[in-house]
Design an enzyme around this catalytic site. Structure first.
Site, PDB file in Angstrom:
ATOM      1  N   GLY A 340      88.982  -1.896 -22.445  1.00 44.02           N
ATOM      2  CA  GLY A 340      90.095  -2.222 -21.564  1.00 44.02           C
ATOM      3  C   GLY A 340      90.382  -1.169 -20.520  1.00 44.02           C
ATOM      4  N   GLU A 363      69.150  -4.931   1.771  1.00 49.52           N
ATOM      5  CA  GLU A 363      67.801  -4.462   2.113  1.00 49.52           C
ATOM      6  C   GLU A 363      66.723  -5.150   1.274  1.00 49.52           C
ATOM      7  OE1 GLU A 363      67.259  -0.259   2.958  1.00 49.52           O
ATOM      8  OE2 GLU A 363      69.418  -0.052   3.216  1.00 49.52           O
ATOM      9  N   GLU A 367      64.799 -10.575  -5.876  1.00 48.45           N
ATOM     10  CA  GLU A 367      63.766 -11.610  -5.849  1.00 48.45           C
ATOM     11  C   GLU A 367      62.766 -11.360  -4.714  1.00 48.45           C
ATOM     12  OE1 GLU A 367      67.149 -12.881  -8.157  1.00 48.45           O
ATOM     13  OE2 GLU A 367      67.025 -12.132  -6.102  1.00 48.45           O
TER      14      GLU A 367
END
Length: 381
Positions: A340, A363, A367
């Site tokens: 928390g 940049e 993927e």
């Protein structure tokens, strides 16, 4: 093989860490809350050689190459990734094309002042319809009468609202396609037809990102960087080098979250003992340490290849990909370790968690880095 930083690099690391802790750390809260970059840092770091250490000493740098840049960027990112974003742009994508392909006059007017922190640079490629597909840019620079007329819109540009000059990619001949039809220009703040507006973000709040608008913005041939039509290869070169520095920024975020987790786990007592003594916590922190170390050496390998002038396209993509993913995993686990306490607005851990999200996007997304690596391995075209 020597895995140690040399004496000069070690001194730089120590000096920048001390500088960041003493002079940058007190600026972070205000910069984050007001989303306003502490621009005085540019001249201060430039005067010490910490802003663009890779450039030669005769230009005002330290001559320590891309490894030097990575050392500085990681240490500043460890304190604040948003502030480091402005520095990463300055030492890399905002100036590197001028160094590699610019004229002597351009180096004198833009690069040397940027290295010294007297001018701020930016790099404008991304557009509303051109992100991962850089060739899809729509900005144009129509040649005529010994000049160019630039029209277009650029978004998410780091340093955009505070930059004194911007490197702008635009088509000078759309019919030739990106390979031979894109050119790169340096355009100054205050040029008629060029306006910049600030964008607001949930992460990297200390950095200033903007939308740049070019409406019949006239620039001279002297503002063309290198050869007309060679802009796209220059951009790919810029991005490869930028990914190595980007890796250092991600590692700075991860390192900060890791150090915070160690400190908190030793102080936080539950069931009569520090939570660091519980395997569930220990294993998380050990995993952080291992992944950060692995990513750091991949980054230094890419930086070493860059400094040697050797092929580094795959290694730069790999370093950027791994360090970004590591930053996400490390900061996610740091949130769990802190429980928390991590969710309060004054906790730096929640800032690390937010900032790490951007690492996998800017940049070149994770993927895209995988696609680049796949092509280099001969798996895809």
């Amino acid at each position: 093989m020597d895995f140690d930083l040399n004496a000069e690099q070690q001194a730089l690391q120590t000096n920048v860490r001390n500088f960041a802790e003493k002079e940058i750390s007190p600026l972070v809260q205000e910069a984050e809350e007001k989303e306003k970059y502490p621009v005085a840092l540019f001249s201060r770091m430039g005067s010490l050689g910490y802003l663009c250490p890779r450039y030669p000493k005769e230009l005002g740098g330290l001559g320590l190459g891309k490894i030097g840049d990575c050392i500085c960027v990681e240490e500043v990112s460890r304190i604040c990734a948003g502030i480091a974003a402005g520095i990463t742009t300055q030492c890399g994508i905002g100036t590197s094309a001028i160094f590699s392909h610019g004229s002597e006059a351009q180096k004198e007017k833009y690069l040397i002042p940027a290295i010294k922190g007297k001018k701020i640079g930016a790099f404008a490629l991304t557009e509303p319809k051109a992100g991962s597909d850089a060739a899809a840019i729509e900005a144009t620079a129509a040649p005529g009468n010994g000049a160019y007329t630039v029209n277009g819109r650029k978004i998410f540009i780091t340093n955009g609202p505070i930059a004194d000059f911007v490197l702008v990619a635009a088509y000078t001949d759309k019919a030739k396609g990106p390979g031979k039809g894109v050119s790169l220009f340096v355009i100054e703040k205050g040029t008629p037809g060029f306006t910049a507006t600030k964008m607001h973000k949930f992460c990297f709040r200390a950095s200033e990102n903007g939308e740049l608008i070019f409406q019949n913005c006239n620039v001279s041939k002297d503002q063309l960087i290198g050869e007309e039509g060679r802009g796209f290869p220059y951009v790919m070169e810029i991005l490869a080098g930028g990914r190595i520095s980007h890796s250092a920024r991600s590692l700075g975020i991860a390192q900060a979250a890791y150090e915070a987790s160690i400190d908190y786990s030793k102080k936080r007592v539950q069931f009569g003992q520090p939570i660091a003594s519980f395997e569930a916590v220990t294993f998380k922190i050990v995993q952080m340490a291992v992944e950060i170390e692995a990513a750091r050496w991949l980054m230094y390998r890419a930086a070493w290849l860059y400094d040697k002038g050797r092929e580094h396209f795959k290694e730069a993509a790999a370093a950027k990909y791994l360090s970004a993913e590591v930053a996400v995993r490390v900061t996610n686990d740091a949130m769990k370790v802190h429980g928390g306490c991590a969710f309060t607005s004054d906790s730096p851990v929640q800032r690390y968690f937010r900032d790490a999200r951007l690492a996998t996007i800017t940049e070149g997304t994770s993927e895209i880095q995988q696609l680049i690596i796949g092509r280099q391995l001969g798996l895809t075209k």
